[in-house]
Motif scaffolding. Structure first.
Motif, short mmCIF file in Angstrom:
data_model
loop_
_atom_site.label_atom_id
_atom_site.label_comp_id
_atom_site.label_asym_id
_atom_site.label_seq_id
_atom_site.Cartn_x
_atom_site.Cartn_y
_atom_site.Cartn_z
N HIS A 1 0.43 -0.16 -4.13
CA HIS A 1 0.30 -1.36 -3.33
C HIS A 1 -0.63 -2.20 -3.80
O HIS A 1 -0.58 -3.37 -3.39
N LEU B 1 13.18 2.07 -7.16
CA LEU B 1 13.00 1.14 -5.92
C LEU B 1 14.17 0.08 -5.91
O LEU B 1 14.86 -0.24 -6.59
N HIS B 2 14.29 -0.34 -4.77
CA HIS B 2 15.34 -1.52 -4.37
C HIS B 2 14.81 -2.66 -5.21
O HIS B 2 13.48 -2.79 -5.36
N ARG C 1 14.46 -5.79 -4.69
CA ARG C 1 13.60 -6.91 -4.10
C ARG C 1 12.25 -6.04 -4.03
O ARG C 1 11.05 -7.09 -4.27
N ARG C 2 11.97 -5.17 -3.84
CA ARG C 2 10.75 -4.51 -3.78
C ARG C 2 10.23 -4.21 -5.14
O ARG C 2 8.84 -4.54 -5.27
N GLN D 1 8.92 -7.51 -6.03
CA GLN D 1 7.39 -7.85 -5.22
C GLN D 1 6.28 -6.85 -5.91
O GLN D 1 5.11 -7.71 -5.80
N ARG D 2 6.63 -5.79 -6.11
CA ARG D 2 5.75 -4.92 -6.67
C ARG D 2 5.26 -5.38 -8.23
O ARG D 2 4.01 -5.16 -8.68
N ASP E 1 18.10 -1.76 0.71
CA ASP E 1 16.44 -1.86 0.93
C ASP E 1 16.03 -1.31 2.12
O ASP E 1 15.91 -2.05 3.15
#
Length: 234
Positions: A88, A122-123, A125-126, A129-130, A164
């Motif tokens: 994160h 991971l999805h 969207r994630r 984001q990451r 998600d």
């Protein structure tokens, strides 16, 4: 040669856990290293520590869909901080010190006839984001430890995450299973049909996510599925 000498000065090594300065090539400082707990004999079904490498009572009563589970370290201590920073905090450079603990179990699993290794996806969207899938980053480094003559293929896109799902941190095992039950799909059935597949994640908590991946792969006619994680929540 010049870069080899100057890079440690410009970017000195830091502990993966507490971020203090360490010697070049050292993943964790001494204090953080002492907090890492390697898993000894573990249940073949869920990777929880046992007195011998057999199925625990829970796995005998209600087995997972995967044939075997591997895990390297107990989740906790400096490992927790390192994984949070890696996952994160955007600290992608922490992949090598963490992958060093994943590599041995990757080789052990690969030695049991694995054809394909894939990360838990991971999805989209994630992922946007990451910026990266932390499990794939671990696999890219740990995979270098596989024997050169190994026929095991690492497939970064064998699975996709179609739903998600929300964070599972404080959910019960039953609810976790319900949330991720239909969250995954096989991208190319031909890549896994008839293959022995190893699915890798960073942390195995209740096993719900890895179980959902295994069911999806078995439905796509994978011959056998095993799972592995860097850390096991106890």
């Amino acid at each position: 040669m010049f870069l080899d000498n100057i890079l440690p000065i410009l970017w000195p090594a830091h502990c993966a856990g507490c971020n203090t300065l360490v010697e070049e090539g050292v993943g964790f400082c001494r204090a953080c290293d002492l907090s890492l707990v390697p898993l000894g004999p573990s249940c073949l079904g869920c990777a929880m520590p046992t007195e011998s490498r057999r199925l625990c009572g829970g796995c005998r009563r209600k087995p997972f869909p995967f044939a075997r589970a591997f895990a390297a370290l107990a989740y906790g201590g400096a490992l927790t901080q390192a994984l949070l920073r890696f996952k994160h905090g955007g600290h992608r450079y922490l992949a090598p010190p963490l992958a060093a603990y994943l590599a041995p179990i990757l080789c052990e699993a690969a030695g049991q006839g694995v054809d394909v290794i894939c990360p838990v996806p991971l999805h989209p969207r994630r992922l946007r984001q990451r910026g990266y899938n932390q499990v794939l980053e671990l696999l890219r480094v740990a995979g270098r430890a596989l024997p050169r003559d190994s026929r095991v293929h690492v497939l970064c896109d064998a699975l996709s995450r179609t739903i998600d799902t929300p964070a599972l941190g404080h959910q019960s095992p039953t609810l976790r299973g319900q949330i991720v039950a239909k969250a995954f799909a096989v991208v190319d059935h031909r890549a896994v049909a008839g293959k022995h597949v190893l699915v890798v994640d960073d942390v195995m908590t209740t096993g719900a996510t890895l179980a959902a991946c295994a069911r999806t792969l078995l439905a796509a006619r994978a011959s056998r599925v095993m799972v592995a994680a860097l850390a096991r929540a106890l």
